[in-house]
Design an enzyme around this catalytic site. Structure first.
Site, PDB file in Angstrom:
ATOM      1  N   ASP A  49       0.626  -1.326   0.066  1.00  0.00           N
ATOM      2  CA  ASP A  49       0.037  -0.134   0.189  1.00  0.00           C
ATOM      3  C   ASP A  49       1.012   1.075  -0.144  1.00  0.00           C
ATOM      4  OD1 ASP A  49      -2.892  -0.990  -0.352  1.00  0.00           O
ATOM      5  OD2 ASP A  49      -2.297  -1.844   2.320  1.00  0.00           O
ATOM      6  N   MET A  92     -12.219  -0.973  -3.560  1.00  0.00           N
ATOM      7  CA  MET A  92     -11.966  -0.943  -2.313  1.00  0.00           C
ATOM      8  C   MET A  92     -13.305  -1.057  -1.210  1.00  0.00           C
ATOM      9  SD  MET A  92      -8.958   0.354  -1.960  1.00  0.00           S
ATOM     10  CE  MET A  92      -8.952   0.690  -0.063  1.00  0.00           C
TER      11      MET A  92
HETATM   12  O1  LIG Z   1      -5.510   0.024   0.642  1.00  0.00           O
HETATM   13  C1  LIG Z   1      -5.559  -0.527   2.074  1.00  0.00           C
HETATM   14  C2  LIG Z   1      -6.101   0.842   3.297  1.00  0.00           C
HETATM   15  O2  LIG Z   1      -5.686   2.004   2.023  1.00  0.00           O
HETATM   16  C3  LIG Z   1      -4.866  -1.664   3.146  1.00  0.00           C
HETATM   17  O3  LIG Z   1      -4.780  -2.565   1.661  1.00  0.00           O
HETATM   18  C4  LIG Z   1      -6.343  -2.595   2.931  1.00  0.00           C
HETATM   19  O4  LIG Z   1      -7.012  -1.356   4.553  1.00  0.00           O
HETATM   20  C5  LIG Z   1      -5.909  -3.691   4.121  1.00  0.00           C
HETATM   21  O5  LIG Z   1      -6.027  -3.916   5.726  1.00  0.00           O
HETATM   22  P1  LIG Z   1      -7.659  -4.051   6.499  1.00  0.00           P
HETATM   23  O6  LIG Z   1      -7.148  -5.785   6.274  1.00  0.00           O
HETATM   24  O7  LIG Z   1      -7.072  -4.117   7.683  1.00  0.00           O
HETATM   25  O8  LIG Z   1      -8.477  -3.319   6.245  1.00  0.00           O
HETATM   26 CO   LIG Z   2      -4.117  -2.205  -0.443  1.00  0.00          CO
END
Ligand SMILES: O=C(CO)[C@H](O)[C@H](O)COP(=O)(O)O
Ligand SMILES: [Co+2]
Length: 215
Positions: A34, A136
């Protein structure tokens, strides 16, 4: 079988190479990196030098998620540092088609990422050009946030778009993925699951990865 991509955002930054190697040993498929610039998202993490430093620690593909403004400026550096997949945010690329072409010109796989508020429709005219679409399921910037259930519909829409076009594109999900939410993502049609806290927050990485994969 779905792939699992542990995010080193939740790893020990003082021992990144060891944590990358541990994820590979535990059965990871990709290492998710990231990259945050403190401008596109309100946090700062790694640059190309960190990617270069962890490259020798694993033979797994490095899945580099660029959460930065003006990504074109840095694509060459990340490609030379050893990235295998470079994904850029739709919201950060006014000339998205050109940026995707530029990534592929560097011999790297290209991905596009959609923030929670960005509709599936925004990638309709580039989906045939990319290797991966990343949905996302949190607002980007931090690990450990709660999964947004409304994003499941978007994953299904993108799966349908890809299937209707007969595309072999990967559909990846990132944010709040754990053993419970992973089931929903798999059912919606995702085939790559990113997990930070649900992998590196556990003592047994192998068990954590298999419970996210579901086998
Ligand atoms: O891109 C991201 C945040 O912007 C990360 O990849 C993601 O949040 C991973 O963390 P978690 O699995 O703890 O949510
Ligand atoms: Co990410």
């Amino acid at each position: 079988m779905v792939k699992v991509a542990p995010s080193i955002l939740s790893a020990n930054f003082a021992a990144l190479a060891d944590d990358v190697a541990a994820a590979e040993k535990a059965g990871a498929d990709y290492i998710h990196v990231d990259v945050m610039d403190g401008h596109f998202v309100p946090n700062i993490t790694f640059g190309p030098l960190a990617v270069k430093a962890i490259r020798p620690a694993t033979s797994l593909p490095l899945d580099v998620h660029l959460m930065i403004s003006n990504p074109d400026q840095y694509i060459q550096e990340f490609a030379h540092a050893g990235a295998d997949i470079i994904s850029v945010h739709v919201e950060a690329c006014p000339h998205l088609h050109r940026t995707i072409s530029y990534i592929k010109e560097h011999g790297v796989k290209a991905g596009v990422v959609l923030n929670p508020a960005t509709p599936a429709e925004s990638i309709r005219h580039v989906i045939e050009e990319v290797d991966l679409v990343l949905v996302m399921t949190v607002n980007p910037g931090f690990g450990g946030q709660a999964f947004i259930p409304g994003m499941l519909q978007k994953i299904s829409q993108i799966r349908k778009m890809a299937d209707d076009l007969g595309l072999d594109v990967e559909i990846e999900v990132d944010g709040g993925v754990n053993a419970e939410t992973a089931v929903l993502c798999r059912e919606a049609g995702a085939n790559v699951l990113v997990a930070g806290s649900a992998v590196y927050g556990k003592n047994d990485l192998k068990d954590a990865i298999s419970s996210i994969r579901g086998v």
